[in-house]
Enzyme design. Sequence first.
Site, PDB file in Angstrom:
ATOM      1  N   HIS A 106       0.833  -1.201   0.000  1.00 18.54           N
ATOM      2  CA  HIS A 106       0.000   0.000   0.000  1.00 18.54           C
ATOM      3  C   HIS A 106       0.870   1.254   0.000  1.00 18.54           C
ATOM      4  O   HIS A 106       1.878   1.300   0.688  1.00 18.54           O
ATOM      5  CB  HIS A 106      -0.910   0.036   1.228  1.00 18.54           C
ATOM      6  CG  HIS A 106      -1.840   1.208   1.229  1.00 18.54           C
ATOM      7  ND1 HIS A 106      -2.994   1.223   0.495  1.00 18.54           N
ATOM      8  CD2 HIS A 106      -1.767   2.415   1.847  1.00 18.54           C
ATOM      9  CE1 HIS A 106      -3.602   2.384   0.668  1.00 18.54           C
ATOM     10  NE2 HIS A 106      -2.877   3.128   1.480  1.00 18.54           N
TER      11      HIS A 106
ATOM     12  N   LYS B 290      -8.333  -1.577   5.828  1.00 18.82           N
ATOM     13  CA  LYS B 290      -8.513  -2.133   4.480  1.00 18.82           C
ATOM     14  C   LYS B 290      -7.494  -3.230   4.206  1.00 18.82           C
ATOM     15  O   LYS B 290      -7.821  -4.270   3.631  1.00 18.82           O
ATOM     16  CB  LYS B 290      -8.398  -1.009   3.443  1.00 18.82           C
ATOM     17  CG  LYS B 290      -9.688  -0.213   3.312  1.00 18.82           C
ATOM     18  CD  LYS B 290      -9.542   0.982   2.406  1.00 18.82           C
ATOM     19  CE  LYS B 290      -8.907   2.135   3.161  1.00 18.82           C
ATOM     20  NZ  LYS B 290      -9.105   3.455   2.554  1.00 18.82           N
TER      21      LYS B 290
ATOM     22  N   ARG C 170     -14.993  12.528   7.686  1.00 14.31           N
ATOM     23  CA  ARG C 170     -13.737  13.264   7.885  1.00 14.31           C
ATOM     24  C   ARG C 170     -13.474  14.204   6.721  1.00 14.31           C
ATOM     25  O   ARG C 170     -12.969  15.310   6.904  1.00 14.31           O
ATOM     26  CB  ARG C 170     -12.578  12.289   8.049  1.00 14.31           C
ATOM     27  CG  ARG C 170     -12.570  11.587   9.398  1.00 14.31           C
ATOM     28  CD  ARG C 170     -11.628  10.395   9.391  1.00 14.31           C
ATOM     29  NE  ARG C 170     -10.272  10.798   9.051  1.00 14.31           N
ATOM     30  CZ  ARG C 170      -9.372   9.995   8.495  1.00 14.31           C
ATOM     31  NH1 ARG C 170      -9.677   8.742   8.214  1.00 14.31           N
ATOM     32  NH2 ARG C 170      -8.173  10.442   8.226  1.00 14.31           N
TER      33      ARG C 170
ATOM     34  N   ASP D 289     -15.201   2.302   8.022  1.00 16.42           N
ATOM     35  CA  ASP D 289     -14.169   3.194   7.478  1.00 16.42           C
ATOM     36  C   ASP D 289     -14.746   4.089   6.392  1.00 16.42           C
ATOM     37  O   ASP D 289     -14.429   5.276   6.326  1.00 16.42           O
ATOM     38  CB  ASP D 289     -13.003   2.379   6.912  1.00 16.42           C
ATOM     39  CG  ASP D 289     -11.992   3.282   6.204  1.00 16.42           C
ATOM     40  OD1 ASP D 289     -11.424   4.155   6.877  1.00 16.42           O
ATOM     41  OD2 ASP D 289     -11.819   3.145   4.980  1.00 16.42           O
TER      42      ASP D 289
ATOM     43  N   SER E  20      -7.606   3.817   9.060  1.00 20.74           N
ATOM     44  CA  SER E  20      -8.305   3.703   7.782  1.00 20.74           C
ATOM     45  C   SER E  20      -7.514   2.830   6.809  1.00 20.74           C
ATOM     46  O   SER E  20      -8.040   1.882   6.219  1.00 20.74           O
ATOM     47  CB  SER E  20      -8.518   5.109   7.202  1.00 20.74           C
ATOM     48  OG  SER E  20      -9.111   5.043   5.933  1.00 20.74           O
TER      49      SER E  20
END
Lengths: 452, 452
Positions: A97, A202, A183, A176, A198
């Site tokens: 990621h 995932k 947010r 999320d 967050s």
Amino acid sequence: VCGLRIQGLTLSTTRLDPPVIIARKRDGEELRPDEFRAFLAGYLDGQVAEEQMSAFLMAGLLRGFSREEAVVMTEAMITSGETVDLSDLRGPTIDKHSTGGVGDTCTLIVAPILAACGAQVAKLSGRGLGHTGGTLDKLESIPGCSVDLTAEEFHQQVSKIGIAVAAATQDIVPLDKRLYALRDVTGTVPSSALIASSVMSKKLAGGAEHIVLDVKTGNGALIVDPDQAFELAELCVAIAEAHGRKAAALVTDMSQPLSHAVGNAIEVAHAVEVLTGQRGGRFRDLCLEIAATGLALTGRGPDDAYGQALAALEGGRAAEVFSELVAAQGGNPEVMDRPWEVLPTAPVVADWAPGAGRVGAMDTRGLGELASGLGAGRKHKEDDIDPRVGFEMHVGIGDVLAVGQPAVRIHAANEYDRDWALGRLPDLIEISDEGQSPPPLVHARIGGARAR
Amino acid sequence: VCGLRIQGLTLSTTRLDPPVIIARKRDGEELRPDEFRAFLAGYLDGQVAEEQMSAFLMAGLLRGFSREEAVVMTEAMITSGETVDLSDLRGPTIDKHSTGGVGDTCTLIVAPILAACGAQVAKLSGRGLGHTGGTLDKLESIPGCSVDLTAEEFHQQVSKIGIAVAAATQDIVPLDKRLYALRDVTGTVPSSALIASSVMSKKLAGGAEHIVLDVKTGNGALIVDPDQAFELAELCVAIAEAHGRKAAALVTDMSQPLSHAVGNAIEVAHAVEVLTGQRGGRFRDLCLEIAATGLALTGRGPDDAYGQALAALEGGRAAEVFSELVAAQGGNPEVMDRPWEVLPTAPVVADWAPGAGRVGAMDTRGLGELASGLGAGRKHKEDDIDPRVGFEMHVGIGDVLAVGQPAVRIHAANEYDRDWALGRLPDLIEISDEGQSPPPLVHARIGGARAR
């Protein structure tokens, strides 16, 4: 894919007084795991209103969340929805990621390298928003290529060829999704704990045993300050470890576009050129670092990991995997041989040659917004993108330019856009007599072990 | 009563990006008046959502609002609704406000003194909530007395007898009402700027030229810390002056019940006894201080002001005004002669005699909650109250008790409640060999000038 909602159901029975919980966070207190879980469960079932959650998030952003609280938040997000079960796959599962940046096409290189080295890569990705691009948009610029796989198709493809890259379904981490949407409109995005929970929810819901993170820092990243990026990276690794996964993170530079390409089809073309050995540079270097860091998590020594990643790239096996990935998802695999012919191209191409000098600082976020303005990105989630447009960077910070030497090549949908971009570039890239040293590519490593 | 909505209409045309405004407050910036006005106008017309406003309020609570921002907020509240026009009244208009406490019946003494000295007192009051009582509830404990006057009746009564005490209509400061309801559920009450703008918007919309404030501090007040109470008092005076009014504030002690009575009819009975010269003590002293501070704002010298207030009380003119007020609002004026017969009384009365010792610290908030628990107050806005119940304090901090000497007299609806209260009292009032010195009554004065 299996549903896990146990916590959500159990906890909503706990007595809950939202204003009291908010006031305690406002006053800088750490919440007990049980009461924090009850508060989050209350948000899911409507006992905690949107305006209460946004006040709570602002209080937490300004007063801080503890590591334990970040772990609890991540857990609540995971258990709010379905999770991907990869336990029946052969070989170690690895996920990768990036926190997002400009010209960050690493997934298209790293994922094939990992798969070429025997890892199983089941990658759930996102789309671009604001000044940053998204892997799904890039893959979709390959004619025919789809990223909308069912959970079944996704799983079968990984079983068969060791790799799949697809959009996350709506059933993953719904908490999320709700919190992120809140947010986004309430000024509560830039909190390490909120970003980490967050991101990691995932990744953890995605099921991989090993997770390698690329946390960007610099003026093109979501988190500009290196110390904050380091803190975020550490927190992400800690959250993964608290959930029994192996994780490592690199904090890497985003003070200039990472690759020499910004824009969807253009980035794919450059990625293909890296995979087929026709292009080097810092983008290729970082892809190898990330791949090696991921492989090292699976028990390989760091030097072995780097050597295997390099061999997979140089020997052409990573390119073969990418070709299989494209074909499996309906795309035209000839993109490997003739990327600039298979991919859609912009009708108007023009070079920007700023004159003699050295390349100084860049407004990297501004460059991302420039690509977005040309049509490569979205201002709002529902916007369409133009896969053809963007720009190629011929230079990086510290490079020397001669008179008439092009620094940037613009790919535009029309002449109006071209002229707009040519007019913007002098404000975004500093050219002077003095110039600047190139920034380091990797600022820090958290977890894992350094190769070489 | 005239409507003023100019600002709300003008400002909603300004371009507004709520998340950007929230983020700037989160990062500690001061907003420009025009953008802050636009943000507040956007909340009124729905461009700013509840969850955005609550995040903004939390950011402001933790990062602070400037004095200028508090002035802008107050102004926006005033212009969101109708305002009272007192300009046609003869004589100076004075309003008085207390931030609320336990046994704080000052309005029933101060307002008649002010009117007896020639001021016009058009007082919009509130009801009790939580551990604090409200003037409207106290007045309503007088049989027949109503506080629900129309704007017309209210104005006419002040013109005629110089005084009226009534409930604020729904058309006054609607923005404050919405913000207060939001703050109540989102942990965003304890901010000086938010409290000051809420208090002062009501006072300024009420139309009086001169405003005297009694800001309570100590363990029975909303703001416990004296420094914070001082800051709030200063800010309130500054807001009034920024709006062209004359204001002064006293910061006064709420570390024990102010008067010797807590509970609606009981407080009225004690107030009548003070007005008719049968009761002295610190409650009477403070009423005279507040009245003198208010009168001094109208141009009287401080000593003159005090002397006039004292003469109005001692000479019986304040009592006459109170009697006229009660009669004008439908109440039985015989309450002045026989308060304990006219007012409703509780069926069960019992004394608490804790034994020999000196009176130490009190849990003043706890004592307020005790009265509320007996039925004198509300937990929720829609709760009913019992005007009969509460308690009388025979002693204050520092007093010496002999064996068998009663310290508190409980007025309860039934024996169960009486026993519950008798059981609670030892935890709320400390009796020991050492005792404690009585706290000062007035901690600080802001604006105006000290009498004597």
